[in-house]
Design a protein around this motif. Structure first.
Motif, PDB file in Angstrom:
ATOM      1  N   LEU A 270      -0.476  91.652  80.013  1.00  0.00           N
ATOM      2  CA  LEU A 270      -0.748  92.558  78.900  1.00  0.00           C
ATOM      3  C   LEU A 270      -0.149  93.941  79.124  1.00  0.00           C
ATOM      4  O   LEU A 270       0.363  94.569  78.190  1.00  0.00           O
ATOM      5  N   GLN A 274       2.374  95.920  76.687  1.00  0.00           N
ATOM      6  CA  GLN A 274       2.018  97.260  76.199  1.00  0.00           C
ATOM      7  C   GLN A 274       3.176  98.235  76.393  1.00  0.00           C
ATOM      8  O   GLN A 274       3.527  98.996  75.492  1.00  0.00           O
ATOM      9  N   ILE A 282      -3.997 100.294  75.453  1.00  0.00           N
ATOM     10  CA  ILE A 282      -3.857  98.845  75.658  1.00  0.00           C
ATOM     11  C   ILE A 282      -4.712  98.050  74.665  1.00  0.00           C
ATOM     12  O   ILE A 282      -4.423  96.885  74.382  1.00  0.00           O
ATOM     13  N   ALA A 283      -5.741  98.697  74.100  1.00  0.00           N
ATOM     14  CA  ALA A 283      -6.576  98.018  73.103  1.00  0.00           C
ATOM     15  C   ALA A 283      -5.738  97.607  71.887  1.00  0.00           C
ATOM     16  O   ALA A 283      -6.020  96.594  71.247  1.00  0.00           O
ATOM     17  N   THR A 285      -2.685  96.616  72.049  1.00  0.00           N
ATOM     18  CA  THR A 285      -1.896  95.441  72.465  1.00  0.00           C
ATOM     19  C   THR A 285      -2.753  94.191  72.536  1.00  0.00           C
ATOM     20  O   THR A 285      -2.254  93.072  72.364  1.00  0.00           O
ATOM     21  N   GLN A 286      -4.040  94.368  72.783  1.00  0.00           N
ATOM     22  CA  GLN A 286      -4.923  93.211  73.006  1.00  0.00           C
ATOM     23  C   GLN A 286      -5.035  92.297  71.795  1.00  0.00           C
ATOM     24  O   GLN A 286      -5.409  91.133  71.929  1.00  0.00           O
ATOM     25  N   THR A 289      -3.407  88.984  72.287  1.00  0.00           N
ATOM     26  CA  THR A 289      -4.096  87.938  73.045  1.00  0.00           C
ATOM     27  C   THR A 289      -4.968  87.119  72.104  1.00  0.00           C
ATOM     28  O   THR A 289      -5.115  85.911  72.277  1.00  0.00           O
ATOM     29  N   HIS A 290      -5.550  87.783  71.106  1.00  0.00           N
ATOM     30  CA  HIS A 290      -6.356  87.076  70.104  1.00  0.00           C
ATOM     31  C   HIS A 290      -5.471  86.161  69.264  1.00  0.00           C
ATOM     32  O   HIS A 290      -5.859  85.051  68.898  1.00  0.00           O
TER      33      HIS A 290
END
Length: 307
Positions: A270, A274, A282-283, A285-286, A289-290
């Motif tokens: 991650l 980012q 980074i939130a 970019t997360q 992942t979802h």
């Protein structure tokens, strides 16, 4: 009674004008941002006039703001819009507090509505492949168009970043590009051999043909020899998508979503994604992942006996 109402309306107008001046001079906000803030504040002041018996701004409480936001919800105003209204009220009452007109900012204690982040559309690897087969390899403009979309996908560029890219930003020998993102922040992004071939084709067989006898520092240039603009790129993308069997909504930003999603699906960490995207938090970019997890669930549902 009518005279009192007119006086209150005049007072509200003057207050909004003062707040606008503050946002412009002290905060340096854009005209669009100032308009949005002013619209939300006027809506709240109208609410006080109609539903709180003309309650004065100086005695507004957190409960008043909560009641206003609840009314907005009942009127089917979106969560995002209500969050924006609360942000405007925080700025407004913060200004009044700094001016000594209120003792505390009543909006500070109000919890913002939770905004559910929707997963953006992205193209699958097969859809990306199908898109890159529809370009005419003998047309200099379509060679250019394939190059800009290839760069946007291979390096996860925003459309504004691709349009602003200069010849000096591209290092073909080392397969790197320098990108100036939001806030003027610069980042270095690698690209692959396949992308190099596409860019080489553009530089060899297209760019000089489009430029004719003109010069330009920009990598991707228009028929007039100027840098491509975002509206033109979006219009071109629609043309090429119409040649494929892709039915989902595709925008230039879809390439960026696809870039990040495909990296995550192939186990990229991650933090690296980012950095490549140029996200400060980074939130942000997360979300990819979802998206990857959502894709895995769909594969499981389709192919597992008990899916």
């Amino acid at each position: 009674m009518a005279t009192k109402k007119k006086a209150q309306q005049r007072g509200s107008t003057d207050l909004i004008k003062e707040f606008q001046d503050y946002l412009l001079v002290e905060r340096g906000l854009s005209e669009n941002s100032i308009f949005a803030y002013s619209y939300d504040i006027k809506k709240f002041l109208d609410y006080l006039q109609k539903f709180q018996k003309g309650k004065a701004v100086g005695v507004v409480t957190s409960d008043d703001i909560v009641a206003f936001l609840k009314q907005q919800q009942e009127m089917n105003i979106s969560t995002r819009s209500r969050a924006r209204e609360l942000a405007a009220l925080r700025q407004f009452f913060g200004y009044l507090r700094d001016e000594g007109r209120v003792k505390v900012n009543p909006a500070d204690k109000v919890e913002p509505p939770e905004i559910r982040r929707t997963l953006p559309d992205y193209l699958t690897v097969d859809e990306i492949r199908s898109l890159f087969t529809v370009f005419d390899e003998n047309d200099p403009y379509e060679i250019r168009d394939r190059a800009i979309f290839e760069m946007m996908y291979s390096s996860g560029l925003r459309i504004s970043e691709a349009c602003a890219m200069k010849m000096s930003d591209v290092d073909l020998d080392n397969l790197m590009i320098a990108v100036r993102g939001k806030g003027g922040r610069e980042r270095l992004i690698p690209f692959g051999e396949q992308s190099k071939q596409v860019i080489d084709d553009y530089l060899t067989n297209s760019r000089e043909v489009i430029l004719k006898d003109r010069d330009s520092e920009y990598l991707f240039i228009s028929k007039k020899g100027e840098s491509l603009n975002r509206k033109s790129v979006w219009r071109l993308l629609k043309k090429y998508i119409s040649r494929t069997g892709i039915t989902k909504t595709v925008t230039p930003h879809t390439f960026r979503h696809s870039f990040a999603t495909h990296l995550i699906e192939n186990n990229a960490d991650l933090r690296s994604v980012q950095e490549l995207l140029g996200h400060l938090d980074i939130a942000t970019t997360q979300i990819y992942t979802h998206m990857a997890a959502s894709q895995l669930k769909e594969v499981h549902r389709k192919h597992h006996p008990r899916g």
